[in-house]
Design a protein around this motif. Structure first.
Motif, PDB file in Angstrom:
ATOM      1  N   ASP A 154      11.970  18.487 -19.993  1.00 37.75           N
ATOM      2  CA  ASP A 154      12.481  17.419 -19.127  1.00 37.75           C
ATOM      3  C   ASP A 154      11.972  17.555 -17.699  1.00 37.75           C
ATOM      4  OD1 ASP A 154      13.927  15.039 -18.895  1.00 37.75           O
ATOM      5  OD2 ASP A 154      15.699  16.060 -18.116  1.00 37.75           O
ATOM      6  N   ARG A 155      10.702  17.949 -17.554  1.00 34.77           N
ATOM      7  CA  ARG A 155      10.107  18.106 -16.227  1.00 34.77           C
ATOM      8  C   ARG A 155       9.340  16.863 -15.767  1.00 34.77           C
ATOM      9  NH1 ARG A 155      12.983  22.355 -14.408  1.00 34.77           N
ATOM     10  NH2 ARG A 155      12.362  24.358 -15.303  1.00 34.77           N
ATOM     11  N   LEU A 156       8.993  15.975 -16.691  1.00 35.90           N
ATOM     12  CA  LEU A 156       8.118  14.852 -16.371  1.00 35.90           C
ATOM     13  C   LEU A 156       8.909  13.554 -16.247  1.00 35.90           C
ATOM     14  CD1 LEU A 156       5.121  15.593 -18.773  1.00 35.90           C
ATOM     15  CD2 LEU A 156       5.552  16.492 -16.475  1.00 35.90           C
ATOM     16  N   ALA A 157       8.488  12.736 -15.313  1.00 37.75           N
ATOM     17  CA  ALA A 157       9.131  11.434 -15.101  1.00 37.75           C
ATOM     18  C   ALA A 157       8.525  10.401 -16.044  1.00 37.75           C
ATOM     19  CB  ALA A 157       8.960  10.997 -13.652  1.00 37.75           C
ATOM     20  N   ALA A 158       9.368   9.690 -16.763  1.00 38.68           N
ATOM     21  CA  ALA A 158       8.889   8.588 -17.593  1.00 38.68           C
ATOM     22  C   ALA A 158       8.604   7.378 -16.708  1.00 38.68           C
ATOM     23  CB  ALA A 158       9.926   8.233 -18.652  1.00 38.68           C
ATOM     24  N   TRP A 159       7.553   6.651 -17.069  1.00 43.90           N
ATOM     25  CA  TRP A 159       7.164   5.446 -16.330  1.00 43.90           C
ATOM     26  C   TRP A 159       6.921   4.341 -17.352  1.00 43.90           C
ATOM     27  CZ3 TRP A 159       2.077   4.970 -13.008  1.00 43.90           C
ATOM     28  CH2 TRP A 159       2.110   3.759 -12.297  1.00 43.90           C
ATOM     29  N   PRO A 160       7.992   3.640 -17.750  1.00 42.47           N
ATOM     30  CA  PRO A 160       7.870   2.642 -18.816  1.00 42.47           C
ATOM     31  C   PRO A 160       6.855   1.536 -18.520  1.00 42.47           C
ATOM     32  CG  PRO A 160      10.179   3.146 -18.384  1.00 42.47           C
ATOM     33  CD  PRO A 160       9.391   3.796 -17.297  1.00 42.47           C
ATOM     34  N   ASP A 161       6.681   1.207 -17.226  1.00 40.82           N
ATOM     35  CA  ASP A 161       5.780   0.115 -16.855  1.00 40.82           C
ATOM     36  C   ASP A 161       4.403   0.605 -16.424  1.00 40.82           C
ATOM     37  OD1 ASP A 161       7.835  -1.740 -17.300  1.00 40.82           O
ATOM     38  OD2 ASP A 161       8.624  -1.427 -15.287  1.00 40.82           O
ATOM     39  N   ALA A 162       4.044   1.801 -16.812  1.00 42.24           N
ATOM     40  CA  ALA A 162       2.731   2.337 -16.436  1.00 42.24           C
ATOM     41  C   ALA A 162       1.619   1.402 -16.918  1.00 42.24           C
ATOM     42  CB  ALA A 162       2.543   3.721 -17.040  1.00 42.24           C
ATOM     43  N   PRO A 163       0.538   1.285 -16.141  1.00 43.58           N
ATOM     44  CA  PRO A 163      -0.550   0.337 -16.462  1.00 43.58           C
ATOM     45  C   PRO A 163      -1.494   0.861 -17.544  1.00 43.58           C
ATOM     46  CG  PRO A 163      -1.063   1.519 -14.463  1.00 43.58           C
ATOM     47  CD  PRO A 163       0.308   1.971 -14.858  1.00 43.58           C
ATOM     48  N   VAL A 164      -1.022   0.845 -18.785  1.00 47.47           N
ATOM     49  CA  VAL A 164      -1.818   1.393 -19.895  1.00 47.47           C
ATOM     50  C   VAL A 164      -2.468   0.318 -20.758  1.00 47.47           C
ATOM     51  CG1 VAL A 164      -0.440   3.501 -20.011  1.00 47.47           C
ATOM     52  CG2 VAL A 164       0.244   1.517 -21.373  1.00 47.47           C
ATOM     53  N   GLU A 165      -2.336  -0.938 -20.356  1.00 47.71           N
ATOM     54  CA  GLU A 165      -2.956  -2.004 -21.144  1.00 47.71           C
ATOM     55  C   GLU A 165      -4.461  -1.776 -21.258  1.00 47.71           C
ATOM     56  OE1 GLU A 165       0.718  -3.449 -19.207  1.00 47.71           O
ATOM     57  OE2 GLU A 165      -1.114  -2.511 -18.448  1.00 47.71           O
ATOM     58  N   GLY A 166      -4.973  -1.911 -22.481  1.00 44.28           N
ATOM     59  CA  GLY A 166      -6.395  -1.732 -22.701  1.00 44.28           C
ATOM     60  C   GLY A 166      -6.819  -0.304 -22.950  1.00 44.28           C
ATOM     61  N   ALA A 174       9.129  14.845  -7.999  1.00 47.76           N
ATOM     62  CA  ALA A 174       8.148  14.346  -7.027  1.00 47.76           C
ATOM     63  C   ALA A 174       8.832  13.844  -5.767  1.00 47.76           C
ATOM     64  CB  ALA A 174       7.317  13.231  -7.662  1.00 47.76           C
ATOM     65  N   ARG A 175       8.296  14.249  -4.617  1.00 51.70           N
ATOM     66  CA  ARG A 175       8.853  13.807  -3.337  1.00 51.70           C
ATOM     67  C   ARG A 175       8.371  12.414  -2.959  1.00 51.70           C
ATOM     68  NH1 ARG A 175       7.590  19.317  -2.577  1.00 51.70           N
ATOM     69  NH2 ARG A 175       9.379  20.622  -1.969  1.00 51.70           N
ATOM     70  N   ALA A 215       0.837  -1.191   0.000  1.00 54.24           N
ATOM     71  CA  ALA A 215       0.000   0.000   0.000  1.00 54.24           C
ATOM     72  C   ALA A 215       0.879   1.250   0.000  1.00 54.24           C
ATOM     73  CB  ALA A 215      -0.913  -0.004   1.217  1.00 54.24           C
ATOM     74  N   ALA A 216       0.452   2.270  -0.774  1.00 54.07           N
ATOM     75  CA  ALA A 216       1.182   3.528  -0.794  1.00 54.07           C
ATOM     76  C   ALA A 216       0.947   4.282   0.514  1.00 54.07           C
ATOM     77  CB  ALA A 216       0.727   4.367  -1.973  1.00 54.07           C
ATOM     78  N   GLN A 217       1.892   5.130   0.850  1.00 55.52           N
ATOM     79  CA  GLN A 217       1.816   5.889   2.093  1.00 55.52           C
ATOM     80  C   GLN A 217       2.319   7.305   1.882  1.00 55.52           C
ATOM     81  OE1 GLN A 217       3.550   3.891   5.568  1.00 55.52           O
ATOM     82  NE2 GLN A 217       3.759   2.027   4.350  1.00 55.52           N
ATOM     83  N   GLY A 218       2.058   8.145   2.881  1.00 53.90           N
ATOM     84  CA  GLY A 218       2.652   9.473   2.919  1.00 53.90           C
ATOM     85  C   GLY A 218       1.803  10.546   2.272  1.00 53.90           C
ATOM     86  N   SER A 219       2.418  11.693   2.042  1.00 53.94           N
ATOM     87  CA  SER A 219       1.725  12.871   1.517  1.00 53.94           C
ATOM     88  C   SER A 219       1.939  12.991   0.013  1.00 53.94           C
ATOM     89  CB  SER A 219       2.242  14.142   2.200  1.00 53.94           C
ATOM     90  OG  SER A 219       1.976  14.101   3.580  1.00 53.94           O
ATOM     91  N   LEU A 220       0.942  13.519  -0.636  1.00 59.14           N
ATOM     92  CA  LEU A 220       0.968  13.705  -2.083  1.00 59.14           C
ATOM     93  C   LEU A 220       0.382  15.078  -2.387  1.00 59.14           C
ATOM     94  CD1 LEU A 220       1.710  11.925  -4.574  1.00 59.14           C
ATOM     95  CD2 LEU A 220      -0.694  11.264  -4.674  1.00 59.14           C
ATOM     96  N   VAL A 221       1.048  15.835  -3.254  1.00 57.89           N
ATOM     97  CA  VAL A 221       0.575  17.157  -3.653  1.00 57.89           C
ATOM     98  C   VAL A 221       0.249  17.126  -5.141  1.00 57.89           C
ATOM     99  CG1 VAL A 221       1.108  19.608  -3.847  1.00 57.89           C
ATOM    100  CG2 VAL A 221       1.927  18.300  -1.868  1.00 57.89           C
ATOM    101  N   GLU A 248       6.615  22.276  -5.855  1.00 57.65           N
ATOM    102  CA  GLU A 248       5.846  21.646  -4.785  1.00 57.65           C
ATOM    103  C   GLU A 248       5.122  20.364  -5.180  1.00 57.65           C
ATOM    104  OE1 GLU A 248       5.628  22.368  -1.541  1.00 57.65           O
ATOM    105  OE2 GLU A 248       7.192  23.855  -1.833  1.00 57.65           O
ATOM    106  N   PRO A 249       4.533  20.281  -6.389  1.00 57.40           N
ATOM    107  CA  PRO A 249       3.665  19.129  -6.649  1.00 57.40           C
ATOM    108  C   PRO A 249       4.429  17.845  -6.971  1.00 57.40           C
ATOM    109  CG  PRO A 249       3.735  20.546  -8.565  1.00 57.40           C
ATOM    110  CD  PRO A 249       4.498  21.261  -7.490  1.00 57.40           C
ATOM    111  N   ASP A 250       3.805  16.737  -6.631  1.00 55.60           N
ATOM    112  CA  ASP A 250       4.246  15.435  -7.106  1.00 55.60           C
ATOM    113  C   ASP A 250       3.613  15.130  -8.456  1.00 55.60           C
ATOM    114  OD1 ASP A 250       5.582  14.133  -4.549  1.00 55.60           O
ATOM    115  OD2 ASP A 250       3.733  15.108  -3.870  1.00 55.60           O
ATOM    116  N   LEU A 251       2.391  15.612  -8.624  1.00 50.54           N
ATOM    117  CA  LEU A 251       1.578  15.272  -9.795  1.00 50.54           C
ATOM    118  C   LEU A 251       0.932  16.502 -10.402  1.00 50.54           C
ATOM    119  CD1 LEU A 251      -0.379  12.271  -8.290  1.00 50.54           C
ATOM    120  CD2 LEU A 251       0.927  12.074 -10.393  1.00 50.54           C
ATOM    121  N   LEU A 252       0.703  16.441 -11.720  1.00 53.26           N
ATOM    122  CA  LEU A 252      -0.139  17.405 -12.411  1.00 53.26           C
ATOM    123  C   LEU A 252      -1.333  16.654 -12.986  1.00 53.26           C
ATOM    124  CD1 LEU A 252       2.374  19.523 -14.525  1.00 53.26           C
ATOM    125  CD2 LEU A 252       1.324  20.136 -12.339  1.00 53.26           C
ATOM    126  N   LEU A 253      -2.525  17.245 -12.863  1.00 51.70           N
ATOM    127  CA  LEU A 253      -3.745  16.716 -13.478  1.00 51.70           C
ATOM    128  C   LEU A 253      -4.446  17.903 -14.113  1.00 51.70           C
ATOM    129  CD1 LEU A 253      -5.761  14.379 -13.951  1.00 51.70           C
ATOM    130  CD2 LEU A 253      -6.799  14.954 -11.736  1.00 51.70           C
TER     131      LEU A 253
END
Length: 327
Positions: A99-111, A256-257, A24-30, A80-85
């Protein structure tokens, strides 16, 4: 891409459930977002049902102000943010180029449809938000069928639209319309000549149409449908020439922290549960197994242009729009 494409709203791709995280994930997220405050608070509450150990804080404003705040923080060396939406894949492409965004090669994009996420896996669409035409059903004026109606005599001085100087969805809308051969900047000039007015964002457009200060408005679909469900005299049409659309992408910043919690947030948004919540909020989902909001058509005709092409012309789009309609 300068011609309409057909989007199957309920059958975009084959369904695949997201794998559960081992821990399970934990901690603070901005999160920095352009999502309306209540919708974002409800989304966080739903996410916390799946990830109760993550505390999520958010800053909300229009996409342009969100990005200005983020740029100032980068300049100060303290993002400050971990995420942008935000409702703007064009802005995401710009951040990727810097070069501000983190690549996530294993992101769950199937389907998910390949067009809904960056092929380098730095940003990921979360829903379909189409822009079409809202009108005040009590105004006694003809119901619109397409974009051309907003430049017709019946709409003289009665049309409002969101400004791309404030709204990311509006930037994509204007950029896509003006890149379409059958419309182009000549169409925007025709709107101006017909007395159309630019307002700050989609919320202001909805208010003007719902209160009767304007008869017609260029508006994102979910706002119109939600207002009508609450009794406002607001109708909505997907234009015959094609609607424009954004997918409200989410991205994890390289700075992202709490990247683990950030990945958990993205995973939930893209999962069937997250997509069902998207439908419950009145948005069209990317996963067909999530269903669709009531009252939406099975198919929506779209005008499309690639995010990288829109990113390349974004500044020119805003400049030209400001020359026509003011800042």
């Amino acid at each position: 891409m300068k011609t309409p494409a057909l989007l199957l709203a309920a059958t975009l791709a084959a369904a695949t459930l997201m794998p559960a995280a081992a821990d399970a994930a934990q901690g603070s997220l901005v999160v920095y977002t352009s999502t309306p405050n209540k919708a974002m608070a409800d989304l966080i509450a739903a996410f916390n049902m799946a990830e109760p150990e993550v505390t999520v804080e958010f800053f909300r404003s229009g996409t342009t102000e969100v990005l200005a705040k983020l740029d100032a923080e980068f300049a100060a060396g303290s993002p400050e943010p971990d995420l942008l939406l935000i409702a703007d894949s064009v802005a995401m492409e710009g951040l990727k180029a810097r070069d501000r965004l983190a690549a996530w090669p294993d992101a769950p994009v199937e389907g998910l449809p390949a067009s809904s996420y960056d092929q380098d896996r730095t940003w990921f669409g979360t829903k379909i938000i189409a822009t079409g035409i809202a009108w005040n059903t009590a105004a006694g004026l003809p119901a619109p069928t397409g974009w051309a109606d907003l430049a017709a005599p019946a709409a003289k001085d009665r049309v409002v639209m969101p400004s791309p100087l404030y709204s990311g969805a509006a930037t994509i809308h204007v950029g896509t319309v003006t890149a379409t051969d059958s419309l182009g900047w000549s169409y925007m000039e025709a709107l101006k000549a017909n007395g159309a007015t630019a307002l700050q964002g989609n919320g202001a457009v909805l208010d003007a149409v719902a209160t009767g200060r304007a008869a017609y408005g260029v508006l994102v679909d979910f706002m119109a449908f939600n207002a009508a469900a609450k009794g406002s005299p607001v109708g909505f049409v997907y234009p015959v020439e094609g609607a424009t659309a954004v997918t409200e992408p989410v991205a994890i910043l390289k700075t992202a922290r709490n990247p683990d919690a950030a990945r958990a947030f993205v995973t939930w948004l893209l999962s069937e549960d997250g997509q069902r919540f998207t439908v419950a909020q009145g948005y069209m989902p990317l996963r067909p197994e999530a269903g669709a909001p009531p009252g939406r058509p099975a198919t929506v005709r779209l005008l499309e242009d690639a995010p990288d092409a829109l990113a390349a012309t974004g500044e020119e789009t805003r400049r030209h729009f400001a020359e026509l309609f003011g800042g």
